[in-house]
Design a protein around this motif. Structure first.
Motif, PDB file in Angstrom:
ATOM      1  N   ILE A 224       0.849  -1.242   0.143  1.00 33.11           N
ATOM      2  CA  ILE A 224      -0.101  -0.020  -0.032  1.00 33.11           C
ATOM      3  C   ILE A 224       0.759   1.216  -0.168  1.00 33.11           C
ATOM      4  O   ILE A 224       0.605   2.111  -0.727  1.00 33.11           O
ATOM      5  CB  ILE A 224      -0.932   0.045   1.106  1.00 33.11           C
ATOM      6  N   GLY A 225       1.867   1.375   1.112  1.00 30.05           N
ATOM      7  CA  GLY A 225       2.707   2.523   1.065  1.00 30.05           C
ATOM      8  C   GLY A 225       2.089   3.880   1.558  1.00 30.05           C
ATOM      9  O   GLY A 225       0.762   3.816   2.063  1.00 30.05           O
ATOM     10  N   PRO A 226       2.797   4.819   1.908  1.00 32.29           N
ATOM     11  CA  PRO A 226       2.238   6.153   2.433  1.00 32.29           C
ATOM     12  C   PRO A 226       1.848   7.057   1.560  1.00 32.29           C
ATOM     13  O   PRO A 226       1.618   6.540   0.053  1.00 32.29           O
ATOM     14  CB  PRO A 226       3.561   6.597   2.883  1.00 32.29           C
ATOM     15  N   GLU A 227       1.164   7.938   2.096  1.00 27.68           N
ATOM     16  CA  GLU A 227       0.403   8.993   1.109  1.00 27.68           C
ATOM     17  C   GLU A 227       1.466   9.564   0.162  1.00 27.68           C
ATOM     18  O   GLU A 227       0.989   9.755  -0.954  1.00 27.68           O
ATOM     19  CB  GLU A 227       0.024  10.221   2.005  1.00 27.68           C
ATOM     20  N   ILE A 228       2.822   9.692   0.086  1.00 20.97           N
ATOM     21  CA  ILE A 228       3.641  10.094  -0.783  1.00 20.97           C
ATOM     22  C   ILE A 228       3.643   9.262  -2.009  1.00 20.97           C
ATOM     23  O   ILE A 228       3.863  10.121  -3.123  1.00 20.97           O
ATOM     24  CB  ILE A 228       5.153  10.055   0.094  1.00 20.97           C
ATOM     25  N   THR A 229       3.493   8.193  -2.040  1.00 15.73           N
ATOM     26  CA  THR A 229       3.484   7.470  -3.181  1.00 15.73           C
ATOM     27  C   THR A 229       2.064   7.055  -3.729  1.00 15.73           C
ATOM     28  O   THR A 229       2.132   6.234  -4.843  1.00 15.73           O
ATOM     29  CB  THR A 229       4.307   6.044  -3.038  1.00 15.73           C
ATOM     30  N   HIS A 230       1.133   7.245  -3.111  1.00 18.09           N
ATOM     31  CA  HIS A 230      -0.377   6.899  -3.602  1.00 18.09           C
ATOM     32  C   HIS A 230      -0.783   7.353  -4.881  1.00 18.09           C
ATOM     33  O   HIS A 230      -1.282   6.581  -5.574  1.00 18.09           O
ATOM     34  CB  HIS A 230      -1.340   7.595  -2.343  1.00 18.09           C
ATOM     35  N   ALA A 231      -0.339   8.380  -5.283  1.00 20.13           N
ATOM     36  CA  ALA A 231      -0.995   8.849  -6.665  1.00 20.13           C
ATOM     37  C   ALA A 231      -0.176   7.903  -7.792  1.00 20.13           C
ATOM     38  O   ALA A 231      -0.702   7.533  -8.831  1.00 20.13           O
ATOM     39  CB  ALA A 231      -0.300  10.207  -6.964  1.00 20.13           C
ATOM     40  N   ILE A 232       1.064   7.280  -7.530  1.00 21.60           N
ATOM     41  CA  ILE A 232       1.643   6.640  -8.707  1.00 21.60           C
ATOM     42  C   ILE A 232       1.526   5.308  -8.211  1.00 21.60           C
ATOM     43  O   ILE A 232       1.483   4.386  -9.099  1.00 21.60           O
ATOM     44  CB  ILE A 232       3.027   6.886  -8.628  1.00 21.60           C
ATOM     45  N   TYR A 233       0.978   4.712  -7.070  1.00 25.56           N
ATOM     46  CA  TYR A 233       1.148   3.304  -6.800  1.00 25.56           C
ATOM     47  C   TYR A 233      -0.359   2.991  -6.118  1.00 25.56           C
ATOM     48  O   TYR A 233      -1.232   2.334  -6.930  1.00 25.56           O
ATOM     49  CB  TYR A 233       2.254   2.976  -5.650  1.00 25.56           C
TER      50      TYR A 233
END
Length: 394
Positions: A224-233
């Protein structure tokens, strides 16, 4: 021949047989140094040759004492071309498992194909009778379905272009990258390749053949990852595929109800993979994350997570899951104190302080280790035989 790393873009085109074997041996030694786990006894690992799949197989075999069958799609050495790292990894695993008296066989083939599924089922019937754990850990760029149509996966945002800072993997400097949004065809293709459809097909085939033990568990891996990478992931094409994976887990659990089986998605921590190196923002985020987690003493690679999953999350009296029924191995990564510090560094990082605030060297060390390079105790100036046989290859 003398084998050196040859980097082309985000790909290393060579791998070192001795380095790969040493890397596998170190993971095995880690598991052996830990308490034994009362877990799986007969496991099938689909996508068993690198990363999380390899670590899962090591944890199952050397942590639980399990008989394991691995399915992978790797290439042996050809003339002066080295084998893939996954080939060397599998050879090293098989040798050590067999030396330790453990059952271990591997199938090299396209896991998406009916032919490989049928071959695996035949092997289970002949040698093990059934399996109590099925792990689906495939990461592939494309998939050809039985009709002959081929789908490709892409890592792109959805709806609008993404622009973000990242590390230029050639110059090790900060740069800005823009990725155009995915088309509907690309979204569909990514879900077909990286979603849950083939996982379900495997379980349907195994159950239909009667080779799943009572109470069998199946796992697939996600991020899932953090907010920082959400747009691309998480909010992009891969995220759509992972949402399909979670939906499929519920469908498979229903399918396994007659044998009291269960399907889980395990959400794992960010690690260095060949694919992740090509995703804008991810190499920079991962480098910062490594720095923060190492400082706090909670950094984990694949093998540490897979052992912890078996010992502390899965094979306990009651499986530890979140409110959505997922196993969470990203719990350390997403801790508030970790993400607060990562965000602070992310907002202040520049070319002059990059090496100080981010673990760029550690990121690259992990990248090279994927292919057997940069590992202590290996003489990389020595001639090595690049042709390695896999004992127990079916």
């Amino acid at each position: 021949m003398i084998v050196e790393p040859k980097i082309r873009g985000f790909i290393c085109t060579t791998s070192h047989p001795i380095g790969c074997a040493k890397n596998v041996a170190e993971q095995i030694a880690y598991v052996k140094s830990k308490p034994a786990i009362d877990g799986t006894k007969k496991a099938l690992i689909i996508g068993s040759s690198t990363g999380y799949g390899l670590a899962t197989r090591i944890a199952a075999a050397f942590g639980c004492g399990a008989a394991t069958i691995g399915v992978a799609y790797e290439r042996p050495a050809q003339l002066k071309r080295t084998a893939t790292a996954g080939w060397y990894n599998t050879a090293a695993f098989q040798k050590q498992a067999l030396d330790d008296g453990l059952y271990a066989k591997s199938i090299m083939g396209d896991a998406f194909s009916k032919e490989t599924k049928d071959k695996t089922i035949e092997l289970i019937k002949r040698d093990l009778g059934s399996v109590d754990l099925v792990v689906y850990s495939l990461a592939a760029p494309r998939r050809t379905v039985d009709s002959g149509k081929t789908y490709s996966s892409v890592i792109k945002p959805i709806g609008k272009a993404y622009t973000g800072k990242t590390i230029d993997m050639n110059t090790h400097k900060l740069s800005t990258a823009t990725v155009e949004p995915a088309t509907e065809e690309e979204i569909e293709g990514t879900i077909k390749v990286m979603g849950g459809e083939d996982w379900r097909l495997w379980i349907e085939a195994l159950k239909g053949a009667g080779v799943l033990a009572q109470g069998a568990i199946t796992l697939a891996y996600s991020y899932i990852g953090p907010e920082i990478t959400h747009a691309i992931y998480a909010d992009g094409t891969i995220g759509m595929a992972k949402k399909d994976l979670e939906k499929t887990a519920k469908d498979i659990t229903d399918l396994l109800a007659p044998i009291n089986g269960k399907a889980y998605v395990s959400v794992n921590k960010a690690v260095v993979t060949q694919a992740s190196s090509a995703i804008p923002a991810v190499p920079l985020y991962t480098s910062i994350l490594f720095k923060v987690m190492k400082k706090l003493g909670i950094h984990e690679g694949c093998i540490e997570q897979m052992y912890r999953m078996f010992a502390e999350k899965l094979y306990v009296p009651k499986t530890i899951v979140d409110e959505s029924g997922r196993i969470r191995l990203d719990d350390f990564e997403l801790r508030d104190d970790v993400q607060k510090e990562v965000s602070r560094i992310w907002n202040s990082v520049n070319d002059s302080n990059l090496e100080e605030v981010a673990d760029v060297r550690g990121y690259w060390d992990d990248f090279y280790r994927l292919f057997g390079f940069g590992i202590d105790g290996v003489n990389y100036e020595a001639d090595v035989d690049i042709e390695t046989e896999i004992p127990g290859l079916v």
